[in-house]
Design a protein around this motif. Structure first.
Motif, PDB file in Angstrom:
ATOM      1  N   THR A  74       1.143  -1.114   0.362  1.00 22.85           N
ATOM      2  CA  THR A  74      -0.461  -0.230   0.229  1.00 22.85           C
ATOM      3  C   THR A  74       0.922   1.107  -0.060  1.00 22.85           C
ATOM      4  O   THR A  74       0.623   1.864   0.309  1.00 22.85           O
ATOM      5  N   ARG A  75       2.118   0.985  -0.274  1.00 25.89           N
ATOM      6  CA  ARG A  75       2.866   1.945  -0.019  1.00 25.89           C
ATOM      7  C   ARG A  75       2.376   3.120  -1.491  1.00 25.89           C
ATOM      8  O   ARG A  75       3.204   4.379  -0.941  1.00 25.89           O
ATOM      9  N   GLY A  76       1.893   2.728  -2.286  1.00 23.62           N
ATOM     10  CA  GLY A  76       1.966   4.371  -3.542  1.00 23.62           C
ATOM     11  C   GLY A  76       0.768   5.428  -2.672  1.00 23.62           C
ATOM     12  O   GLY A  76       0.588   6.358  -3.377  1.00 23.62           O
ATOM     13  N   ARG A  77      -0.239   4.544  -1.553  1.00 23.21           N
ATOM     14  CA  ARG A  77      -1.486   5.494  -1.475  1.00 23.21           C
ATOM     15  C   ARG A  77      -2.562   5.658  -2.249  1.00 23.21           C
ATOM     16  O   ARG A  77      -2.654   6.788  -2.448  1.00 23.21           O
ATOM     17  N   ALA A  78      -2.581   4.815  -3.339  1.00 24.73           N
ATOM     18  CA  ALA A  78      -3.249   4.916  -4.567  1.00 24.73           C
ATOM     19  C   ALA A  78      -4.978   5.667  -4.380  1.00 24.73           C
ATOM     20  O   ALA A  78      -4.905   4.433  -3.209  1.00 24.73           O
ATOM     21  N   VAL A  79      -5.284   6.439  -4.816  1.00 23.90           N
ATOM     22  CA  VAL A  79      -6.400   6.452  -4.929  1.00 23.90           C
ATOM     23  C   VAL A  79      -7.117   5.769  -5.893  1.00 23.90           C
ATOM     24  O   VAL A  79      -8.119   4.849  -5.337  1.00 23.90           O
ATOM     25  N   ILE A  80      -6.495   5.165  -6.614  1.00 25.22           N
ATOM     26  CA  ILE A  80      -7.116   3.671  -7.775  1.00 25.22           C
ATOM     27  C   ILE A  80      -5.942   3.018  -7.454  1.00 25.22           C
ATOM     28  O   ILE A  80      -4.367   2.823  -7.410  1.00 25.22           O
ATOM     29  N   PRO A  81      -6.461   1.910  -7.034  1.00 17.41           N
ATOM     30  CA  PRO A  81      -5.172   0.433  -5.770  1.00 17.41           C
ATOM     31  C   PRO A  81      -4.573  -0.284  -7.481  1.00 17.41           C
ATOM     32  O   PRO A  81      -5.165  -0.275  -8.490  1.00 17.41           O
ATOM     33  N   THR A  82      -3.040  -0.494  -6.934  1.00 16.07           N
ATOM     34  CA  THR A  82      -2.794  -1.850  -7.229  1.00 16.07           C
ATOM     35  C   THR A  82      -2.563  -2.876  -6.727  1.00 16.07           C
ATOM     36  O   THR A  82      -3.737  -2.709  -5.738  1.00 16.07           O
ATOM     37  N   ARG A  83      -3.150  -3.926  -7.372  1.00 15.47           N
ATOM     38  CA  ARG A  83      -3.395  -5.610  -6.992  1.00 15.47           C
ATOM     39  C   ARG A  83      -2.919  -5.428  -5.846  1.00 15.47           C
ATOM     40  O   ARG A  83      -4.040  -6.147  -5.168  1.00 15.47           O
ATOM     41  N   MET A  84      -1.753  -5.173  -5.663  1.00 17.05           N
ATOM     42  CA  MET A  84      -1.771  -5.457  -3.922  1.00 17.05           C
ATOM     43  C   MET A  84      -2.658  -4.542  -2.771  1.00 17.05           C
ATOM     44  O   MET A  84      -3.004  -5.240  -1.927  1.00 17.05           O
ATOM     45  N   GLN A  85      -2.159  -3.451  -3.188  1.00 13.75           N
ATOM     46  CA  GLN A  85      -3.554  -2.822  -2.300  1.00 13.75           C
ATOM     47  C   GLN A  85      -4.419  -2.989  -2.730  1.00 13.75           C
ATOM     48  O   GLN A  85      -5.358  -2.993  -1.813  1.00 13.75           O
ATOM     49  N   SER A  86      -5.344  -3.916  -3.427  1.00 12.41           N
ATOM     50  CA  SER A  86      -6.500  -4.196  -3.989  1.00 12.41           C
ATOM     51  C   SER A  86      -5.815  -4.946  -1.899  1.00 12.41           C
ATOM     52  O   SER A  86      -7.935  -5.057  -2.083  1.00 12.41           O
ATOM     53  N   ILE A  87      -5.864  -5.484  -2.955  1.00 10.20           N
ATOM     54  CA  ILE A  87      -5.437  -6.692  -2.108  1.00 10.20           C
ATOM     55  C   ILE A  87      -6.035  -6.596  -0.718  1.00 10.20           C
ATOM     56  O   ILE A  87      -6.977  -7.626  -0.017  1.00 10.20           O
ATOM     57  N   ALA A  88      -4.747  -5.729  -0.452  1.00 12.10           N
ATOM     58  CA  ALA A  88      -4.678  -5.475   0.972  1.00 12.10           C
ATOM     59  C   ALA A  88      -5.895  -4.391   1.414  1.00 12.10           C
ATOM     60  O   ALA A  88      -6.653  -5.130   2.706  1.00 12.10           O
ATOM     61  N   GLU A  89      -6.942  -3.605   0.623  1.00 13.59           N
ATOM     62  CA  GLU A  89      -8.019  -3.070   1.137  1.00 13.59           C
ATOM     63  C   GLU A  89      -9.174  -3.980   1.183  1.00 13.59           C
ATOM     64  O   GLU A  89      -9.351  -4.037   1.910  1.00 13.59           O
ATOM     65  N   LEU A  90      -9.189  -5.196   0.435  1.00 10.89           N
ATOM     66  CA  LEU A  90     -10.058  -5.934   0.510  1.00 10.89           C
ATOM     67  C   LEU A  90      -9.930  -6.563   1.957  1.00 10.89           C
ATOM     68  O   LEU A  90     -11.454  -7.056   2.025  1.00 10.89           O
ATOM     69  N   ALA A  91      -8.612  -6.903   2.439  1.00  7.14           N
ATOM     70  CA  ALA A  91      -8.833  -7.825   3.654  1.00  7.14           C
ATOM     71  C   ALA A  91      -9.103  -6.728   4.630  1.00  7.14           C
ATOM     72  O   ALA A  91      -9.836  -7.435   5.933  1.00  7.14           O
ATOM     73  N   TYR A  92      -8.607  -5.696   4.890  1.00  2.00           N
ATOM     74  CA  TYR A  92      -9.002  -4.638   5.736  1.00  2.00           C
ATOM     75  C   TYR A  92     -10.737  -4.374   5.878  1.00  2.00           C
ATOM     76  O   TYR A  92     -11.117  -4.809   6.407  1.00  2.00           O
ATOM     77  N   GLY A  93     -11.120  -4.142   4.744  1.00  5.13           N
ATOM     78  CA  GLY A  93     -12.774  -4.067   4.011  1.00  5.13           C
ATOM     79  C   GLY A  93     -13.597  -5.442   4.801  1.00  5.13           C
ATOM     80  O   GLY A  93     -14.709  -5.221   4.793  1.00  5.13           O
ATOM     81  N   PHE A  94     -12.966  -6.381   4.425  1.00  2.00           N
ATOM     82  CA  PHE A  94     -13.484  -7.534   5.197  1.00  2.00           C
ATOM     83  C   PHE A  94     -13.667  -8.169   6.496  1.00  2.00           C
ATOM     84  O   PHE A  94     -14.774  -8.030   6.705  1.00  2.00           O
ATOM     85  N   VAL A  95     -12.201  -7.446   7.291  1.00  4.30           N
ATOM     86  CA  VAL A  95     -12.963  -8.084   8.660  1.00  4.30           C
ATOM     87  C   VAL A  95     -13.064  -6.798   9.054  1.00  4.30           C
ATOM     88  O   VAL A  95     -14.198  -7.074  10.458  1.00  4.30           O
ATOM     89  N   HIS A  96     -13.595  -5.124   8.479  1.00  7.32           N
ATOM     90  CA  HIS A  96     -13.544  -4.343   9.101  1.00  7.32           C
ATOM     91  C   HIS A  96     -15.057  -4.333   8.613  1.00  7.32           C
ATOM     92  O   HIS A  96     -16.435  -4.438  10.045  1.00  7.32           O
ATOM     93  N   LYS A  97     -16.215  -5.261   7.966  1.00  9.21           N
ATOM     94  CA  LYS A  97     -16.786  -5.565   7.504  1.00  9.21           C
ATOM     95  C   LYS A  97     -17.931  -6.021   8.795  1.00  9.21           C
ATOM     96  O   LYS A  97     -18.537  -5.997   9.082  1.00  9.21           O
ATOM     97  N   MET A  98     -16.904  -6.631   8.644  1.00  7.36           N
ATOM     98  CA  MET A  98     -17.247  -8.118  10.090  1.00  7.36           C
ATOM     99  C   MET A  98     -17.465  -7.591  11.189  1.00  7.36           C
ATOM    100  O   MET A  98     -18.470  -7.935  11.566  1.00  7.36           O
TER     101      MET A  98
END
Lengths: 181, 249
Positions: B56-80
């Motif tokens: 996530t070091r790019g802090r991109a508004v349009i995420p890279t693949r890795m950042q997308s996965i990291a955000e997915l994990a974050y969102g998954f647990v956060h929502k849970m």
């Protein structure tokens, strides 16, 4: 195959004796596992809470605000487009009414010209007609005079031919009386 | 040993993969000895660091693949956490996310050939489960005082039944950490052991194709189980946390 498994089995043998086949129940390894687990969890928690979570949370919040901003901007553009469309519509209506007006004016002018031309033509036609009528009347009158003259002459000639003495006045009177009668 | 003496090619050591060994030398295992447990837990930390920090070091508004996965994990647990415990449970999100990421990475790294799976050990999962149990219990009493005991007093049941139900609820409450830990360790251990058993059969030429197909199928199943067990552990933690924050049914 046999030698490799033998090695593994040999290495395992020492532990297997005390764990009775299940390394999970080898209590001698518990302190080690628990210690390293705690270290690992602390490390992960530190990395997450210090770096990863604020960063990801920030990125998500940024994206949310960007999306919201874009949506409001889009809404504004849509409104503007609608306004432009209304203005265009208004201009179109105006232009159409203008055109209508111009067409009406042109039509009136043409009508006026037409009426004038028609009136002119009518007058000319009437003039020509009266002229012709007059000429026809003249011709008719001329013809009648000629007929009278011819009839008198003819009557005088007939009288002369009969051996009489033609009195010009009496002949004319007689012819006129016959023509009337 | 008996099988080898019989001269058979079949030799099963499905549990060898779970043995805790020192990384260096062959000495006794003290509490501080760097072992394969240390190695694979460290790899989990490295993996989590790579995904959630480097990714996530790019802090991109349009995420890279890795950042997308990291955000997915974050969102998954956060929502849970938010769905199960409510808004006030989000304070504990970093702890729950730590648990989830550790279990997920330990499970998946354990699926690599020759890997060691820390989460297949009851010592590890029991510590995790006890940590959850103690935290939740203490939190329940701190937040609600004696009202936390209302968790065991089913007020919707007839009065005569309530003491019996209270006893059952109490027992089930104390069984929680046991089931919580054994579920994870048991699933991981069983899957890995079964793969090893099939691998043992692969030595026999006649059944080796079948055995390889079975290993592949089990591997696929284990990938599913690795994620599902991490998910189950995390969502149960959320449920227990919800009981502590809102003890009334």
């Amino acid at each position: 195959m046999a030698t490799t498994t033998h090695d593994a089995a040999g290495a395992a043998a020492g532990h297997a004796a005390e764990s009775a086949g299940m390394p999970q129940l080898d209590f001698a390894s518990f302190p080690n596992q628990i210690f390293w687990l705690v270290v690992t969890l602390v490390a992960i928690y530190w990395v997450l809470s210090r770096i990863a979570l604020p960063r990801i949370g920030g990125v998500l919040a940024d994206r949310q605000s960007a999306i919201t901003g874009d949506l409001t901007a889009a809404e504004e553009f849509k409104l503007r487009a609608k306004e432009a469309e209304a203005a265009y519509e208004r201009a179109l209506v105006e232009a159409r009414s203008d055109a209508q007006k111009i067409v009406g004016q042109a039509r009136a002018e043409i009508q006026k010209d037409l009426d004038a031309a028609t009136a002119h033509a009518d007058a000319e036609i009437a003039a020509r007609a009266s002229e012709s009528e007059r000429r026809i009347g003249e011709i008719r009158a001329g013809a009648m005079e000629a007929v009278v003259a011819v009839a008198r002459e003819a009557a005088a000639d007939i009288v002369a031919a009969m051996g009489g003495k033609a009195d010009a006045k009496a002949v004319a009177k007689a012819v006129d009386a016959r023509l009337k009668g | 040993m008996a099988t080898e003496e019989a001269g058979s090619a079949l030799s099963f050591h499905p549990m060898d993969q779970f043995i805790v060994k020192p990384l260096f030398g062959d000495g006794p295992i003290n509490w501080y000895t760097p072992t394969n447990v240390t190695l694979w837990m460290a790899l989990a930390v490295v993996g989590i660091y790579l995904l959630l920090v480097v990714g996530t070091r790019g802090r991109a508004v349009i995420p890279t693949r890795m950042q997308s996965i990291a955000e997915l994990a974050y969102g998954f647990v956060h929502k849970m956490v938010e769905d199960v415990t409510g808004k006030d449970g989000l304070r504990y999100f970093p702890y729950i996310f730590t648990l989830f990421m550790f279990i997920v990475f330990a499970n998946f790294l354990g699926l690599l050939p020759r890997a060691f799976t820390p989460t297949s050990h009851i010592a590890v999962t029991a510590v995790l489960a006890m940590a959850v149990f103690l935290t939740v219990t203490i939190l329940g009493f701190v937040k609600n005082g004696a009202a936390f005991l209302g968790l065991f007093w089913v007020s919707s049941a007839p009065l005569a039944l309530r003491p019996v139900l209270a006893l059952i609820e109490l027992i089930s409450y104390f069984v929680r950490p046991v089931s919580h830990s054994i579920r994870l360790a048991g699933n991981m251990m069983a899957g890995h052991a079964v793969i090893k058993v099939f691998a043992g059969f692969a030595a026999v030429a006649v059944i080796s194709p079948l055995s390889i197909v079975a290993i592949t199928a089990m591997y696929g199943l284990e990938i599913l189980v690795s994620f599902i067990q991490a998910y189950v552990f995390t969502i149960l933690t959320c449920v227990y946390l919800k009981d502590a924050l809102h003890p009334h049914h």
